[in-house]
Motif scaffolding. Sequence first.
Motif: not given
Length: 142
Positions: A21-40
Amino acid sequence: TAQKTALENTVSSLACHGKGITACDESAGTIGKRFEAVGITNTEENRRSYRQMLFTAPHCETYLCGAILDPETLLQKSNDGTLFPRLLADRGIVPGVKPHLKVYTLPGTGGDTVMQGLDSLAVRCKKYYDEGARFVKWRSPI
């Protein structure tokens, strides 16, 4: 009953040898931090596009039996207009959802926390089921 059969089918699908089972349940805030780290830029469309990339990866159903989604994702669609829960189910991947709300610090406990949302869980679970989710993942950090 039909509900019992549906539950048994979900359990059988999730308890599949050799798959996970994969967890793709990041909130907008959590995924935003990941996106920011790679310039998205953290927009709903970029989150949708990212999730679509995950859910349409070639042969992902070979390795996945389930995917835990954020509630936002239940209503998002692929480029061809297919709702993500349907897209996953059509590939043999059971869609689930993260039903808890936010972490709440209990007053007077020195920092102990609980997850909000138990009081409205039944209502939200019915809504999520109607939107295609077939299981939930509840967590409560300590």
